[in-house]
Design a protein around this motif. Structure first.
Motif, PDB file in Angstrom:
ATOM      1  N   VAL A 127     -56.573  21.042  33.282  1.00  0.00           N
ATOM      2  CA  VAL A 127     -56.193  21.319  31.888  1.00  0.00           C
ATOM      3  C   VAL A 127     -56.819  22.628  31.436  1.00  0.00           C
ATOM      4  CG1 VAL A 127     -56.574  20.578  29.505  1.00  0.00           C
ATOM      5  CG2 VAL A 127     -55.767  18.938  31.182  1.00  0.00           C
ATOM      6  N   ALA A 128     -58.097  22.802  31.761  1.00  0.00           N
ATOM      7  CA  ALA A 128     -58.778  24.037  31.386  1.00  0.00           C
ATOM      8  C   ALA A 128     -58.220  25.237  32.136  1.00  0.00           C
ATOM      9  CB  ALA A 128     -60.279  23.898  31.652  1.00  0.00           C
ATOM     10  N   LEU A 129     -57.800  24.998  33.386  1.00  0.00           N
ATOM     11  CA  LEU A 129     -57.293  26.095  34.204  1.00  0.00           C
ATOM     12  C   LEU A 129     -55.981  26.660  33.676  1.00  0.00           C
ATOM     13  CD1 LEU A 129     -58.042  24.781  37.811  1.00  0.00           C
ATOM     14  CD2 LEU A 129     -59.017  26.802  36.741  1.00  0.00           C
ATOM     15  N   ASN A 153     -50.521  15.966  30.259  1.00  0.00           N
ATOM     16  CA  ASN A 153     -51.109  14.647  30.365  1.00  0.00           C
ATOM     17  C   ASN A 153     -50.376  13.747  31.361  1.00  0.00           C
ATOM     18  OD1 ASN A 153     -51.610  11.809  28.334  1.00  0.00           O
ATOM     19  ND2 ASN A 153     -53.225  12.924  29.351  1.00  0.00           N
ATOM     20  N   LEU A 154     -49.053  13.656  31.218  1.00  0.00           N
ATOM     21  CA  LEU A 154     -48.269  12.748  32.062  1.00  0.00           C
ATOM     22  C   LEU A 154     -48.233  13.209  33.522  1.00  0.00           C
ATOM     23  CD1 LEU A 154     -45.256  12.013  29.670  1.00  0.00           C
ATOM     24  CD2 LEU A 154     -47.242  10.552  30.118  1.00  0.00           C
ATOM     25  N   PHE A 155     -48.105  14.504  33.732  1.00  0.00           N
ATOM     26  CA  PHE A 155     -48.051  15.014  35.102  1.00  0.00           C
ATOM     27  C   PHE A 155     -49.430  15.060  35.756  1.00  0.00           C
ATOM     28  CE2 PHE A 155     -43.913  16.462  33.717  1.00  0.00           C
ATOM     29  CZ  PHE A 155     -43.138  16.469  34.874  1.00  0.00           C
ATOM     30  N   GLY A 156     -50.470  15.358  34.958  1.00  0.00           N
ATOM     31  CA  GLY A 156     -51.811  15.481  35.511  1.00  0.00           C
ATOM     32  C   GLY A 156     -52.560  14.169  35.575  1.00  0.00           C
ATOM     33  N   HIS A 157     -52.880  13.615  34.391  1.00  0.00           N
ATOM     34  CA  HIS A 157     -53.625  12.351  34.345  1.00  0.00           C
ATOM     35  C   HIS A 157     -52.760  11.165  34.769  1.00  0.00           C
ATOM     36  CE1 HIS A 157     -56.221  14.884  31.807  1.00  0.00           C
ATOM     37  NE2 HIS A 157     -57.192  14.072  32.176  1.00  0.00           N
ATOM     38  N   GLY A 158     -51.448  11.350  34.798  1.00  0.00           N
ATOM     39  CA  GLY A 158     -50.548  10.284  35.247  1.00  0.00           C
ATOM     40  C   GLY A 158     -50.219  10.403  36.717  1.00  0.00           C
ATOM     41  N   ILE A 159     -49.281  11.283  37.059  1.00  0.00           N
ATOM     42  CA  ILE A 159     -48.790  11.367  38.436  1.00  0.00           C
ATOM     43  C   ILE A 159     -49.886  11.762  39.421  1.00  0.00           C
ATOM     44  CG2 ILE A 159     -47.166  12.517  39.984  1.00  0.00           C
ATOM     45  CD1 ILE A 159     -45.315  12.939  37.589  1.00  0.00           C
ATOM     46  N   ILE A 430     -58.769  13.107  25.452  1.00  0.00           N
ATOM     47  CA  ILE A 430     -59.431  14.211  24.761  1.00  0.00           C
ATOM     48  C   ILE A 430     -59.252  15.573  25.440  1.00  0.00           C
ATOM     49  CG2 ILE A 430     -61.705  15.095  24.066  1.00  0.00           C
ATOM     50  CD1 ILE A 430     -62.436  12.208  23.333  1.00  0.00           C
ATOM     51  N   PRO A 431     -59.346  15.691  26.782  1.00  0.00           N
ATOM     52  CA  PRO A 431     -59.185  17.032  27.377  1.00  0.00           C
ATOM     53  C   PRO A 431     -57.863  17.708  27.006  1.00  0.00           C
ATOM     54  CG  PRO A 431     -60.112  15.528  28.985  1.00  0.00           C
ATOM     55  CD  PRO A 431     -59.731  14.693  27.804  1.00  0.00           C
ATOM     56  N   ALA A 432     -56.736  17.014  27.229  1.00  0.00           N
ATOM     57  CA  ALA A 432     -55.427  17.608  26.918  1.00  0.00           C
ATOM     58  C   ALA A 432     -55.252  17.792  25.414  1.00  0.00           C
ATOM     59  CB  ALA A 432     -54.308  16.730  27.472  1.00  0.00           C
ATOM     60  N   ALA A 433     -55.723  16.804  24.635  1.00  0.00           N
ATOM     61  CA  ALA A 433     -55.586  16.895  23.181  1.00  0.00           C
ATOM     62  C   ALA A 433     -56.402  18.057  22.620  1.00  0.00           C
ATOM     63  CB  ALA A 433     -56.018  15.584  22.532  1.00  0.00           C
TER      64      ALA A 433
END
Length: 466
Positions: A127-129, A153-159, A430-433
């Motif tokens: 997310v930071a990158l 969020n969905l692609f990173g923390h999900g998939i 929180i990271p993505a938000a």
């Protein structure tokens, strides 16, 4: 023939139910797990001092099992911090910004790029990158910040996190709890990750387009007045543009070579994790020495400390929970001693055999139950603290059904991480938000329907794969 169930088996079942209950109530389960370890040990040995020692021994056992995973995540986070600090991440991602010309392209390009980077760096560092570079581009072409947060969020923390095919932290935890090799969980998870990811992201995109059209989703929807960016400040003077471009080409090349090596040398599990971790250390050292010159030695240590702080903060709640669930399998003999009945194959296996002889379980019931267990264990917002429970119950149900242990384990893992790893629980968002300056509760609400649709579809597919 199954072994006769003893007090140890019933204590184990009782504490599994207690852990689930506390997770539903959003209470911490560390205390319950420690009490469970103590009661199992004192019931088995009858020794007060030995049982107290078993608590500590179980932590050592869990840390030993999890240490490679904790280390590689810590190192990758440390590396991601120097990439962000030096601006190398900007150069790595900037070519993709030229491809983004519409809200639809912004959603899919940001999401897919987030997924790819998350496979190697994990979602929070990813997310930071990419957040600082692609968020302004997406807004410029008309994609609201809330939709950008959903995509990341969905692609990173999900998939990416639910499959975790490169770092292999999630399949390691679930496979150990289920008592099967890591690669079996990974192979079984591929079709389920694809179904879950495709259904959820397509459903989310449909709702985004629909709400943008009817005016329910605008550039200000979900904007938080209290959120602040978690991106570290960049020191652009640390590297020249030429050096940034050189490292931006070198880093993906090195990780691509890692993937090739994994394939050719058939590296899996700990060997694959070690390769990624070693590569990350070399990249961290090289960039730090070039960036800080005479201060590079001290800065390398500083970045490693930051990474280790992150790793142990993430896995701190996992260790006591994993310690309890390791007692359900081979860990019992190592931690407590040889105190199980002679015909026993481990507490979980014994319960599975007993269940098979008394309850007519079916693969449909097993799949629905594992999805429910995954969802419940994800309610604490960690995603990882409960997947040992999912793996343990998958082992129990598979022995009762007679098949499908790897599929059930993968299903529980996917459900737990999609819910708790950062798509539905506000404090895990929180990271993505923060990157998108979005209220995490609004982001969770937007994710809810697409994720539920995905879980239903994935559970149905799992029934056919068992």
């Amino acid at each position: 023939m199954g072994v006769e169930l003893t007090a140890l088996h019933w204590i184990y079942v009782l504490f599994i139910l207690l852990i689930i209950g506390f997770m539903v109530m959003k209470r911490d389960t560390t205390f319950i797990c420690i009490v469970g370890i103590f009661l199992l040990a004192i019931t088995a040995t009858g020794s007060l001092s030995g049982s107290i020692s078993s608590i500590f021994t179980s932590f050592i056992y869990a840390i030993t099992e999890l240490l490679p995973t904790i280390l590689v995540i810590s190192i990758i986070v440390a590396m991601s911090k120097i990439l962000t600090k030096t601006g190398i991440n900007d150069v790595m991602i900037s070519p993709f910004s030229k491809l983004i010309r519409s809200p639809g392209l912004a959603y899919w390009i940001i999401g897919i790029l987030m997924m790819v980077i998350s496979f190697f760096f994990w979602p929070s560092p990813a997310v930071a990158l990419i957040g600082a570079v692609l968020l302004p581009v997406a807004i410029r072409v008309g994609l609201p910040p809330l939709a950008v947060a959903m995509a990341m969020n969905l692609f990173g923390h999900g998939i990416a996190l639910s499959g975790d095919f490169i770092i292999q932290a999630a399949p390691k935890l679930t496979a150990d709890a289920a008592g099967i090799p890591v690669h079996e969980v990974m192979i079984a998870s591929v079709p389920l990750v694809i179904v879950m990811g495709a259904v959820t992201t397509v459903a989310a995109f449909y709702f985004i387009k629909k709400d943008m059209k009817n005016g329910k989703l605008t550039m200000t929807t979900g904007i938080s007045s209290t959120s602040s960016s978690i991106l570290p400040k960049q020191d652009s003077y640390l590297l020249s543009k030429t050096q940034q471009r050189m490292f931006a080409l070198l880093i993906p090349l090195l990780f691509a070579l890692d993937v090739v090596a994994m394939s050719l040398l058939k590296l899996q599990g700990g060997d694959a994790t070690a390769l990624v971790g070693g590569t990350s250390i070399l990249i961290l050292i090289l960039i730090t020495l070039v960036s800080y010159k005479n201060k590079g030695l001290e800065k390398t240590t500083s970045y490693l400390i930051e990474g280790f702080q992150f790793g142990f903060k993430v896995f701190g709640p996992v260790i006591p929970i994993a310690a309890f669930f390791y007692l359900g399998d081979s860990g019992f003999t190592t931690i407590v001693g040889d105190h199980l009945p002679k015909a026993s194959h481990g507490l979980v296996n014994d319960l599975g055999v007993a269940l098979a002889s008394t309850v007519p379980l079916t693969k449909e019931i097993g799949a629905i139950t594992l999805t429910a267990v995954g969802v419940i264990t994800g309610l604490d917002g960690s995603g990882f603290s409960g997947i040992s429970l999912a793996g343990s119950i998958a082992g129990l149900f598979a022995h009762a059904i007679g098949a499908g242990i790897s599929t059930l384990t993968a299903l529980g893992q996917i459900a737990a991480i999609w819910v708790g790893g950062g798509t539905l629980i506000p404090w895990a968002l929180i990271p993505a938000a923060a990157i998108c300056n979005i209220d995490p509760f609004e982001l969770a609400r937007r994710n809810l329907v697409p994720v539920i649709i995905g879980l239903v579809a994935t559970t149905i597919v799992a029934m056919f794969l068992i």
